[in-house]
Design a protein around this motif. Structure first.
Motif, PDB file in Angstrom:
ATOM      1  N   ARG A   1       0.831  -1.201   0.000  1.00 34.89           N
ATOM      2  CA  ARG A   1       0.000   0.000   0.000  1.00 34.89           C
ATOM      3  C   ARG A   1       0.872   1.260   0.000  1.00 34.89           C
ATOM      4  O   ARG A   1       0.565   2.253  -0.667  1.00 34.89           O
ATOM      5  CB  ARG A   1      -0.917  -0.004   1.230  1.00 34.89           C
ATOM      6  CG  ARG A   1      -2.074   0.983   1.140  1.00 34.89           C
ATOM      7  CD  ARG A   1      -2.838   1.021   2.463  1.00 34.89           C
ATOM      8  NE  ARG A   1      -3.313  -0.283   2.868  1.00 34.89           N
ATOM      9  CZ  ARG A   1      -4.465  -0.802   2.493  1.00 34.89           C
ATOM     10  NH1 ARG A   1      -5.233  -0.139   1.660  1.00 34.89           N
ATOM     11  NH2 ARG A   1      -4.852  -1.984   2.939  1.00 34.89           N
TER      12      ARG A   1
ATOM     13  N   LEU B   1      -2.139  -4.445  -5.848  1.00 34.48           N
ATOM     14  CA  LEU B   1      -2.448  -4.245  -4.438  1.00 34.48           C
ATOM     15  C   LEU B   1      -3.722  -4.991  -4.058  1.00 34.48           C
ATOM     16  O   LEU B   1      -3.790  -5.640  -2.998  1.00 34.48           O
ATOM     17  CB  LEU B   1      -2.592  -2.752  -4.148  1.00 34.48           C
ATOM     18  CG  LEU B   1      -2.970  -2.377  -2.713  1.00 34.48           C
ATOM     19  CD1 LEU B   1      -1.881  -2.788  -1.735  1.00 34.48           C
ATOM     20  CD2 LEU B   1      -3.252  -0.875  -2.604  1.00 34.48           C
TER      21      LEU B   1
ATOM     22  N   THR C   1      -9.418  -3.087   0.078  1.00 33.90           N
ATOM     23  CA  THR C   1      -9.198  -2.410  -1.202  1.00 33.90           C
ATOM     24  C   THR C   1     -10.242  -2.859  -2.211  1.00 33.90           C
ATOM     25  O   THR C   1     -10.908  -3.885  -2.037  1.00 33.90           O
ATOM     26  CB  THR C   1      -7.809  -2.746  -1.783  1.00 33.90           C
ATOM     27  OG1 THR C   1      -7.769  -4.151  -2.113  1.00 33.90           O
ATOM     28  CG2 THR C   1      -6.702  -2.416  -0.796  1.00 33.90           C
TER      29      THR C   1
END
Length: 361
Positions: A106, A325, A348
């Motif tokens: 991140r 990610l 996410t």
């Protein structure tokens, strides 16, 4: 057209050769420099590339001729090299996973965004005609509304063929973090982002035996789970089941199948760029193959970096850091779910990357 985009490669081990097959012959980029902890290995690679210099890692990261760093280090070093490259004003394209842990991954994405730099990450195999043709068929409604999917990767372990397989069996390795990015990236391409996961994992062997190279016969410790299974809840409501294992010899399962209201699509191995896409439609009596209809044809490893170099504000990198990610979030979520025995909601999400029109690499 301007000058070719300068690339600096950090890590000249096993996978570097596959990247050079594409990048060393591309007019869009130039390999300006290479670096490796094994100086002799870096020098040998540079000697085979006219105009390429072998530099220390720090020198490469600071070199003004390098605009994008190709990070081919081992997983435990991915974050360190990526963050250092960004601190030096370089874009980064790395091998998978983006980092060994979610926090540093991140940080890579956030720091790059703050600096106005692009981040990309393997796998780029899902930009080839295999996954992209399947995606085009699903988006066109060939199997109706997708309902479920399965993804299976079973192998006896990379120590059979890799001369230095240690990193596959320590933090950042294992079948999920090593091979899972191919399958999860493909599933996001096909079905969109994941909102939650449930996982189970285990390991039945405490050591592995190297099967090739100068260290053949040497025993190495196993510090990670070597069989991981789970269920992915996509934001669309589709449920995907995933199995990644270094504990089997072979499987008859298709690498990926997507089941819809009107049929099923068999998707080729996402560790490859091409392969046959097959469909079995409701009322049919057999599978039929679909001709390639989307994706980079004839692609090899490095096409994702070339895609990043060609990215614009209107068309971000298709193998971008935000996708990597999200995939890492899903994988670490599966491992956390297995350890804690509960459903994990992801922190996410990601937009599906733009599809790749059928084009010759």
């Amino acid at each position: 057209m301007g000058d070719p985009h300068g690339i600096g490669i950090v890590g000249t081990g096993y996978i570097c050769g596959a990247y050079l097959e594409v990048l060393a012959t591309s007019p869009e980029v130039r390999i300006a420099a290479v670096a490796d902890l094994d100086v002799a290995r870096a020098e040998a690679v540079a000697a085979g590339l006219p105009g390429t210099r072998a530099l220390p890692v720090g020198g490469l990261l600071a070199d003004p001729e390098v605009r994008t760093v190709l990070n081919l280090t081992i997983p435990s070093a991915h974050a360190e090299i990526a963050l250092a490259a960004i601190a030096n004003g370089k874009q980064v394209y790395g091998e998978k996973p983006l980092a060994a842990e979610l926090g540093p991954a991140r940080e890579i994405v956030d720091r790059a965004a703050t600096a106005g730099l692009l981040v990309g990450c393997a796998p780029d195999t899902v930009l080839g005609t295999g996954t992209q043709t399947a995606r085009q068929a699903i988006d066109a409604g060939l199997i109706g509304r997708p309902l479920a999917a399965s993804a299976v990767m079973v192998t006896a372990g990379h120590e059979r063929w890799h001369p230095n397989p240690d990193f596959y069996y320590v933090a950042g390795g294992g079948p999920l973090l090593d091979m899972g990015p191919y399958y999860l990236s493909a599933l996001v391409q096909l079905l969109g982002p994941v909102r939650a996961v449930v996982g189970a994992a285990g390991r039945l062997r405490s050591e592995r035996v190297i099967g090739s190279g100068p260290r053949a016969g040497e025993r190495i410790p196993v510090e990670v789970d070597t069989h991981v299974s789970g269920v992915l809840e996509h934001a669309s409501g589709v449920l995907s089941t995933l199995t990644t294992s270094f504990d089997g010899v072979r499987t008859t399962a298709q690498p990926i199948e997507v089941h819809g209201e009107a049929g099923t699509i068999a998707v080729p191995d996402p560790n490859r760029f091409d392969g046959d896409v097959r469909v079995f439609e409701a009322g049919a009596t057999d599978w039929r193959a679909l001709p390639p209809s989307a994706g980079y044809a004839g692609a090899g490893r490095g096409i994702g970096l070339l895609d990043l170099v060609a990215a614009t504000a209107d068309r971000p990198p298709r193998a971008g850091g935000d996708l990597a990610l999200h995939v890492l979030d899903a994988m670490t979520g599966l491992l956390r779910s297995a350890a804690e025995g509960r459903r994990i909601e992801l922190s996410t999400t990601v937009e599906r990357p733009a599809p790749v029109p059928l084009s010759q690499n």
